[in-house]
Design a protein around this motif. Structure first.
Motif, mmCIF file in Angstrom:
data_model
loop_
_atom_site.group_PDB
_atom_site.id
_atom_site.type_symbol
_atom_site.label_atom_id
_atom_site.label_comp_id
_atom_site.label_asym_id
_atom_site.label_seq_id
_atom_site.Cartn_x
_atom_site.Cartn_y
_atom_site.Cartn_z
ATOM 1 N N HIS A 1 45.881 26.067 27.462
ATOM 2 C CA HIS A 1 44.969 24.967 27.105
ATOM 3 C C HIS A 1 45.741 23.759 26.576
ATOM 4 N N THR A 2 46.828 23.995 25.855
ATOM 5 C CA THR A 2 47.665 22.885 25.388
ATOM 6 C C THR A 2 48.272 22.150 26.578
ATOM 7 N N PHE A 3 48.788 22.899 27.529
ATOM 8 C CA PHE A 3 49.363 22.319 28.744
ATOM 9 C C PHE A 3 48.326 21.471 29.474
ATOM 10 N N ASN A 4 47.139 22.033 29.664
ATOM 11 C CA ASN A 4 46.096 21.309 30.400
ATOM 12 C C ASN A 4 45.741 19.986 29.726
ATOM 13 N N GLU A 5 45.544 20.015 28.413
ATOM 14 C CA GLU A 5 45.151 18.792 27.709
ATOM 15 C C GLU A 5 46.233 17.723 27.806
ATOM 16 N N LEU A 6 47.473 18.125 27.618
ATOM 17 C CA LEU A 6 48.570 17.156 27.676
ATOM 18 C C LEU A 6 48.741 16.608 29.087
ATOM 19 N N HIS A 7 48.652 17.481 30.078
ATOM 20 C CA HIS A 7 48.834 17.044 31.462
ATOM 21 C C HIS A 7 47.716 16.107 31.898
ATOM 22 N N GLU A 8 46.488 16.449 31.535
ATOM 23 C CA GLU A 8 45.352 15.599 31.895
ATOM 24 C C GLU A 8 45.428 14.238 31.206
ATOM 25 N N ALA A 9 46.037 14.210 30.024
ATOM 26 C CA ALA A 9 46.205 12.950 29.290
ATOM 27 C C ALA A 9 47.467 12.214 29.716
ATOM 28 N N GLN A 10 48.135 12.723 30.760
ATOM 29 C CA GLN A 10 49.363 12.124 31.300
ATOM 30 C C GLN A 10 50.472 12.053 30.247
ATOM 31 N N LYS A 11 50.601 13.121 29.493
ATOM 32 C CA LYS A 11 51.700 13.250 28.541
ATOM 33 C C LYS A 11 52.802 14.091 29.194
ATOM 34 N N GLN A 12 54.041 13.730 28.945
ATOM 35 C CA GLN A 12 55.158 14.406 29.612
ATOM 36 C C GLN A 12 55.413 15.788 29.009
ATOM 37 N N ILE A 13 55.615 16.764 29.892
ATOM 38 C CA ILE A 13 55.955 18.132 29.498
ATOM 39 C C ILE A 13 57.283 18.495 30.160
ATOM 40 N N VAL A 14 58.211 19.003 29.365
ATOM 41 C CA VAL A 14 59.496 19.477 29.892
ATOM 42 C C VAL A 14 59.675 20.921 29.432
ATOM 43 N N ILE A 15 60.004 21.788 30.372
ATOM 44 C CA ILE A 15 60.100 23.222 30.116
ATOM 45 C C ILE A 15 61.467 23.716 30.573
ATOM 46 N N SER A 16 62.045 24.642 29.810
ATOM 47 C CA SER A 16 63.279 25.285 30.280
ATOM 48 C C SER A 16 63.095 26.797 30.278
ATOM 49 N N SER A 17 63.868 27.452 31.138
ATOM 50 C CA SER A 17 63.784 28.906 31.261
ATOM 51 C C SER A 17 65.093 29.420 31.843
ATOM 52 N N ASP A 18 65.306 30.725 31.721
ATOM 53 C CA ASP A 18 66.504 31.303 32.335
ATOM 54 C C ASP A 18 66.247 31.737 33.780
ATOM 55 N N CYS A 19 65.024 31.488 34.276
ATOM 56 C CA CYS A 19 64.692 31.865 35.643
ATOM 57 C C CYS A 19 63.517 31.027 36.134
ATOM 58 N N PRO A 20 63.265 30.975 37.449
ATOM 59 C CA PRO A 20 62.099 30.248 37.956
ATOM 60 C C PRO A 20 60.804 30.924 37.526
ATOM 61 N N PRO A 21 59.670 30.210 37.569
ATOM 62 C CA PRO A 21 58.393 30.769 37.099
ATOM 63 C C PRO A 21 58.030 32.100 37.740
ATOM 64 N N LYS A 22 58.319 32.243 39.026
ATOM 65 C CA LYS A 22 57.912 33.476 39.734
ATOM 66 C C LYS A 22 58.626 34.724 39.223
ATOM 67 N N ASP A 23 59.747 34.515 38.499
ATOM 68 C CA ASP A 23 60.517 35.656 38.003
ATOM 69 C C ASP A 23 60.262 35.980 36.537
ATOM 70 N N ILE A 24 59.357 35.250 35.884
ATOM 71 C CA ILE A 24 59.060 35.527 34.475
ATOM 72 C C ILE A 24 58.102 36.713 34.394
ATOM 73 N N THR A 25 58.566 37.798 33.846
ATOM 74 C CA THR A 25 57.759 39.010 33.738
ATOM 75 C C THR A 25 56.575 38.787 32.801
ATOM 76 N N GLY A 26 55.389 39.166 33.275
ATOM 77 C CA GLY A 26 54.198 39.098 32.433
ATOM 78 C C GLY A 26 53.543 37.739 32.348
ATOM 79 N N LEU A 27 54.063 36.735 33.077
ATOM 80 C CA LEU A 27 53.462 35.394 33.036
ATOM 81 C C LEU A 27 52.210 35.371 33.909
ATOM 82 N N VAL A 28 51.099 34.896 33.363
ATOM 83 C CA VAL A 28 49.842 34.867 34.116
ATOM 84 C C VAL A 28 49.937 33.848 35.241
#
Length: 443
Positions: free
Chosen positions: A229-256
């Motif tokens: 919900h935080t992501f959605n509100e910020l994105h809809e308000a055109q606020k910049q989001i930057v994310i880092s990870s040790d792997c691409p999204p498809k490889d994150i275990t347990g991510l919805v």
């Protein structure tokens, strides 16, 4: 001038640098980053903690690892004794929901040394660096979210801090930099103390949200719900989001799936391990930043012995400078080899061509003997090229030696394979991840 002279002979500083590359980013930032040198008592190093909570965590959970690091640092100390900094006015764990620093609304402060100017650009990170600069120049315009991923110590956090620092300098005041671990802790604290509305207001009022190590969010249902919900509100308000990870999204275990798809909305940029030239450039830049002059042959020695991790590069350089400062030993290659003998011992653990072939074959589900066959089937060719590349990177074998070990291939064929995989790993995250995993298994 070496680093210890620049820091008023602060022996805790190089030890902190070593701990930074040994511990997770969350552990270091939450418990080590705000500690400070407080003096020494014989062979005991005195270090101040900002509050009693941090003191207890350091003593209960990290004392053994810290003392081991101190003893291995060759700085003349046997252990660390932590004391509470009496000037600290805010008890409790850093960055609670109720308070935030005035400069950046963040439980973790931006590192002033992590700027775009201090980031060394090479083929391994050129795309990610360009994307980060684009976001820092025009936030929320094209790449939202920006998703940076790569192995530990590749420079993701450096780019995150550089983006935040650049935006801060250009007048953006509501910047939040945090980690997914810290976000989880905030959610737990918010639920426990009935302060979820305040937490939501603080995060969702941000102009820029920088969140590190998002892979830790996997399998934490309530935290994922809150972040969604935080992501959605910020994105809809055109606020910049930057994310880092040790792997691409498809490889994150347990991510919805709904979070995974949102992470893939914007631009994904991976950071590969630096090649030799980039490692040399990183060491030169770090030495310059410390005001130190290190002979090229020593920089080449460190770069050759440290192949996969920028933090390990920095740690080796800092230890070298610390030993040089404390012992007044001339900065020679022999001194460097003695001061950094752990690097020599590690690389001297013989990595054989057969061991590389076996490791690659296991990951591709084939037999090692198939890598030596005269077969042009794709399911054999690609693993064979990957194995050749890794043998070139991890062993001292010559191109003809490698060719003979792979069924009598000509050395030009080996060179072609090495160059092809070097290029492919910058384009294919799956190949890059496999190469990183095999490399890590030998260290």
């Amino acid at each position: 001038m070496s680093i210890l002279n620049a820091e008023n002979t602060n022996p805790w500083l190089p030890i902190k640098r070593q701990l930074e590359r040994k511990l997770s980013a969350e552990s270091y930032e939450n418990w080590i980053a705000r500690t400070a040198y407080a003096g020494c008592d014989g062979r005991t190093l005195l270090v101040s903690a900002p509050d009693t909570t941090t003191l207890a965590i350091l003593n209960d959970e990290y004392s053994h690892q810290i003392d081991a690091t101190v003893r291995s640092s060759a700085l003349g100390f046997d252990k660390v004794h932590f004391v509470v900094n009496s000037s600290s006015s805010t008890p409790g764990r850093p960055g609670s929901v109720a308070d935030a620093p005035a400069e950046v609304e963040s439980p973790i402060q931006l590192n002033p040394n992590f700027t775009f100017d201090s980031f060394v650009v090479g083929a391994c990170n050129q795309f990610a660096h360009a994307a980060a600069q684009s976001v820092a120049t025009n936030p929320s315009r094209r790449y939202n979210p920006l998703y940076l991923y790569g192995g530990v110590g590749m420079g993701k956090t450096h780019l995150m801090h550089a983006i935040g620092r650049s935006l801060l300098n250009s007048g953006h005041s509501r910047i939040i930099y945090t980690t997914s671990e810290r976000f989880t802790n905030d959610v737990v604290s918010g639920i426990k103390h009935g302060k979820m509305p305040q937490l939501r207001e603080r995060y969702r009022a941000a102009d820029i949200l920088l969140i590190d190590d998002i892979q830790s969010l996997g399998s934490r249902d309530r935290t994922q719900e809150e972040f969604f919900h935080t992501f959605n509100e910020l994105h809809e308000a055109q606020k910049q989001i930057v994310i880092s990870s040790d792997c691409p999204p498809k490889d994150i275990t347990g991510l919805v799936d709904r979070l995974r798809s949102r992470f893939e909305w914007g631009l994904m940029a991976d950071i590969a391990p630096p090649d030799l030239e980039t490692r040399m450039a990183i060491l030169e830049r770090k030495a310059e930043m410390q005001g130190a002059t290190v002979p090229p042959e020593i920089l080449a020695f460190i770069a050759e012995k440290t192949k996969t991790n920028v933090r390990e590069l920095e740690g080796a350089l800092l230890k070298l400078l610390a030993v040089h400062s404390l012992t007044n030993a001339p900065m020679t290659l022999a001194m460097a080899k003695q001061a950094l003998k752990h690097l020599v011992e590690k690389t001297e653990k013989k990595i054989t061509i057969e061991a590389v072939q076996k490791a690659v074959a296991e990951r591709y589900g084939i037999k090692p003997s198939q890598l030596r066959e005269k077969s042009n089937r794709k399911e054999i060719v690609v693993p064979r090229q990957v194995a050749m590349f890794l043998v070139k990177e991890l062993t001292q074998a010559s191109l003809p030696d490698i060719g003979r070990a792979f069924g009598g291939k000509h050395h030009t064929t080996v060179l072609h394979s090495v160059e092809k995989i070097r290029q492919l790993r910058t384009e294919d995250p799956d190949v890059n991840k496999l190469i990183n995993n095999v490399t890590d298994s030998f260290h």
